[in-house]
Design a protein around this motif. Structure first.
Motif, PDB file in Angstrom:
ATOM      1  N   ARG A 212       0.611  -1.034   0.089  1.00 10.89           N
ATOM      2  CA  ARG A 212      -0.024  -0.151  -0.158  1.00 10.89           C
ATOM      3  C   ARG A 212       0.822   1.317  -0.178  1.00 10.89           C
ATOM      4  NH1 ARG A 212      -4.980   2.560  -1.111  1.00 10.89           N
ATOM      5  NH2 ARG A 212      -5.260   4.176   0.344  1.00 10.89           N
ATOM      6  N   GLU A 216       0.867   4.457  -2.658  1.00 12.85           N
ATOM      7  CA  GLU A 216       0.829   5.883  -2.217  1.00 12.85           C
ATOM      8  C   GLU A 216       1.919   6.561  -2.654  1.00 12.85           C
ATOM      9  OE1 GLU A 216       0.569   5.641   2.091  1.00 12.85           O
ATOM     10  OE2 GLU A 216      -1.395   5.142   2.035  1.00 12.85           O
ATOM     11  N   TYR A 247      -5.532  -6.567  -1.904  1.00  9.57           N
ATOM     12  CA  TYR A 247      -5.457  -5.018  -1.753  1.00  9.57           C
ATOM     13  C   TYR A 247      -6.805  -4.560  -2.168  1.00  9.57           C
ATOM     14  CZ  TYR A 247      -3.922  -0.318  -3.050  1.00  9.57           C
ATOM     15  OH  TYR A 247      -3.787   1.062  -3.253  1.00  9.57           O
ATOM     16  N   TRP A 251      -8.598  -1.989   0.587  1.00  2.28           N
ATOM     17  CA  TRP A 251      -8.584  -0.519   0.492  1.00  2.28           C
ATOM     18  C   TRP A 251      -9.719  -0.367  -0.661  1.00  2.28           C
ATOM     19  CZ3 TRP A 251      -3.936  -2.779   1.509  1.00  2.28           C
ATOM     20  CH2 TRP A 251      -3.088  -2.167   2.604  1.00  2.28           C
ATOM     21  N   CYS A 253     -12.560   1.416  -0.626  1.00  2.00           N
ATOM     22  CA  CYS A 253     -12.985   2.719  -0.557  1.00  2.00           C
ATOM     23  C   CYS A 253     -12.012   3.546  -0.892  1.00  2.00           C
ATOM     24  CB  CYS A 253     -13.599   3.095   0.690  1.00  2.00           C
ATOM     25  SG  CYS A 253     -14.997   2.090   1.473  1.00  2.00           S
ATOM     26  N   ASP A 254     -10.756   3.221  -1.099  1.00  3.34           N
ATOM     27  CA  ASP A 254      -9.777   4.409  -1.395  1.00  3.34           C
ATOM     28  C   ASP A 254      -8.613   3.663  -2.132  1.00  3.34           C
ATOM     29  OD1 ASP A 254      -8.242   6.624  -1.899  1.00  3.34           O
ATOM     30  OD2 ASP A 254      -7.015   6.505   0.261  1.00  3.34           O
ATOM     31  N   PRO A 255      -8.945   2.837  -3.525  1.00  2.39           N
ATOM     32  CA  PRO A 255      -7.864   2.118  -4.008  1.00  2.39           C
ATOM     33  C   PRO A 255      -6.618   2.746  -4.437  1.00  2.39           C
ATOM     34  CG  PRO A 255      -9.920   2.333  -5.298  1.00  2.39           C
ATOM     35  CD  PRO A 255     -10.228   2.925  -4.154  1.00  2.39           C
ATOM     36  N   ILE A 338      -7.403  -5.681   7.047  1.00  4.35           N
ATOM     37  CA  ILE A 338      -6.633  -5.902   5.997  1.00  4.35           C
ATOM     38  C   ILE A 338      -7.032  -7.284   5.363  1.00  4.35           C
ATOM     39  CG2 ILE A 338      -4.485  -5.965   4.619  1.00  4.35           C
ATOM     40  CD1 ILE A 338      -3.299  -4.253   7.361  1.00  4.35           C
TER      41      ILE A 338
END
Length: 527
Positions: A212, A216, A247, A251, A253-255, A338
């Motif tokens: 992750r 980012e 993954y 995540w 909601c915010d991939p 996770i």
């Protein structure tokens, strides 16, 4: 879902705002020029396989996970000193090999080809240097031509969560970046007990947090390398593919990513995830073996001890017998943050998906087993194929359809002479990777055929069409959206031919309702 829309819109707005300045930078971009990043300025060089491509190696994305950061969540690396991007970073420590070089008789028994021997040499003795200071990423880009903001493809390697490295030659992104006008990124993540410690009193699934953090970092920095932060495709193979799928739920909601390609691995592949209790039991097996205590030991004292034990001693204590001879003792573990205990009631990220597997994944493992003198009947390998790969691919395609996400499903058949490792391997596990990356010469000296050249251009074009436009790219390319009731399973390289070859999914999925669980099958393997 709404948050994903907001993030994507914001990314596009920022890209538009920066566009004039950015495009001026593209025009003047010189190969290997210094690029500013949140990790510090990075100096690159011309990629050896593609001199017009800038190669940036060994960029730290997290602080070294040593000392108090061993068995802890990754901490973002921030620096201002010049980074020399000339060499790959260290490879994350992996479990020591339990095998030895095969004898001539074993090679003959496994029906290994010349390519198989070359393949074996590369895969059993990779040219890497191991260190816990291993959280680095690599970038291949060609900003001086093509799109001013290119689609980005981030790759996760496989290795059963206990091995692998971004510096292995097959994964080199130079050719793909050169020929397809995309930015390629790969990276290292922690493995085995270092990546999935199973400690019930501390953070688990550290490797997924590493992954992750890379995404980012790419979102925040890739524009300076000519990449489009709104068009990031995450793709992986085997455990890397399963990582990509995990993954998409962790995540959801915010991939950040705009699409994903799953090659031979999903949340339902292998025997994952592990329960928290099972992982904790393995954790305490290791802590006891290295003299740090067990479940009755004060947790803080035990963790401090484990952070001071030599890493090789820790890895040597990881269980490798019984079922753990076939399946890593440490891997994705249920924490319901996770990694989840039940995915049937969860919705993955609202992004397009390409999912599939090779026609005979078992061919690689069958060949490896034959090299050690082991033999299983065809029926066992067929069930392994079904339980471990075919059925999980079908399930993941159906999950994607249920979430109303654009979905494509493939099955890989192509086997060319320079990839043919044995007479029984067929379209084995991972056979597609050298063609997609254009790196067959990293292990094979057999000449490439004209048919292979044509097919390679076709398959790379498909992967990149998806990366450039995950919603419409493959439809424009001529691939039909997946429908389990229609002739929409895309058979890639069927009879080694290029072009579209379609089949009904049930041709391969018919046995899924009665498939033996992979865990039961592996237990029976070890008898």
């Amino acid at each position: 879902m709404k948050l994903f829309t907001i993030v994507t819109t914001l990314s596009l707005s920022l890209a538009s705002w920066a566009s004039p300045q950015f495009q001026r930078r593209q025009t003047n971009f010189t190969v290997g020029q210094i690029v500013e990043t949140s990790s510090g300025p990075v100096a690159g060089h011309a990629a050896p396989t593609a001199p017009e491509v800038s190669e940036y190696l060994g960029i730290p994305y997290a602080q070294a996970p040593i000392g108090d950061l061993r068995f802890a969540a990754p901490v973002k690396f921030a620096g201002s000193s010049l980074i020399n991007g000339s060499n790959f970073g260290f490879t994350c420590p992996a479990l020591p090999s339990t095998g030895s070089s095969p004898t001539a008789a074993e090679v003959a028994a496994a029906n290994l080809t010349e390519v198989g021997l070359e393949f074996l040499a590369v895969t059993t003795s990779p040219d890497v240097v191991y260190s816990e200071d291993c959280l680095y990423l690599n970038i291949w880009t060609k900003p001086q031509s093509g799109e001013s903001q290119k689609a980005v493809m981030v790759f996760i390697y496989g290795g059963d969560f206990e091995g692998g490295s971004s510096s292995i030659g097959v994964y080199n992104g130079g050719v793909l970046a050169d020929q397809e006008d995309v930015v390629i990124v790969n990276f290292n993540y922690r493995l085995s007990i270092l990546g999935f410690p199973g400690n019930p009193t501390a953070q688990d699934n550290l490797a997924f947090l590493d992954q992750r953090l890379v995404i980012e970092w790419v979102r925040d920095n890739i524009a300076n390398f000519g990449g489009d932060p709104a068009r990031i495709t995450l793709f992986g193979q085997s455990a890397g593919s399963s990582s990509t799928d995990f993954y998409s739920y962790a995540w959801a909601c915010d991939p950040i990513i705009a699409g994903m390609i799953l090659e031979s691995g999903t949340i339902d592949s292998f025997t994952l995830p592990y329960s928290a209790n099972d992982s904790a039991a393995f954790w305490y097996d290791v802590t006891a073996a290295v003299g740090c205590g067990n479940a009755s030991t004060d947790s803080a004292t035990l963790l401090t001890c484990m952070r001071n034990v030599d890493v090789n001693s820790i890895l040597a204590a990881v269980p490798r017998s019984g079922i753990n001879a076939a399946q890593s003792a440490f891997g994705p573990t249920v924490d319901d943050i996770i990694v989840f205990s039940n995915y049937s009631n969860l919705t993955p990220a609202s992004i397009p998906v390409v999912v599939g597997n090779d026609n005979y994944e078992s061919g690689l493992f069958r060949t490896e087993l034959a090299l050690s003198g082991g033999v299983f009947p065809d029926s066992v390998w067929d069930m392994y194929e079904l339980s471990g790969y075919t059925c999980p691919s079908g399930l993941r395609a159906n999950y994607s359809l249920a979430a109303n996400n654009p979905t494509w499903r493939f099955r890989w058949f192509a086997v060319f002479p320079d990839l043919d490792i044995s007479s029984e391997a067929g379209a084995y596990h991972g056979i597609e990777l050298p063609l997609i990356f254009g790196t067959t010469n990293s292990f094979s000296t057999v000449n490439v055929t004209a048919d292979e050249i044509t097919f390679t251009a076709y398959i790379r074009g498909a992967w990149v069409a998806f990366a450039k436009d995950p919603v419409n790219g493959l439809t424009t390319y001529g691939w039909p959206l997946y429908d389990p009731a229609e002739e929409t399973l895309i058979r890639l390289g069927f009879d080694n031919a290029t072009g579209l070859n379609l089949a009904f999914p049930m041709l391969y999925d018919a046995g899924c309702a009665n498939a033996t669980s992979l865990l039961d099958l592996e237990i029976s393997f070890l008898g």
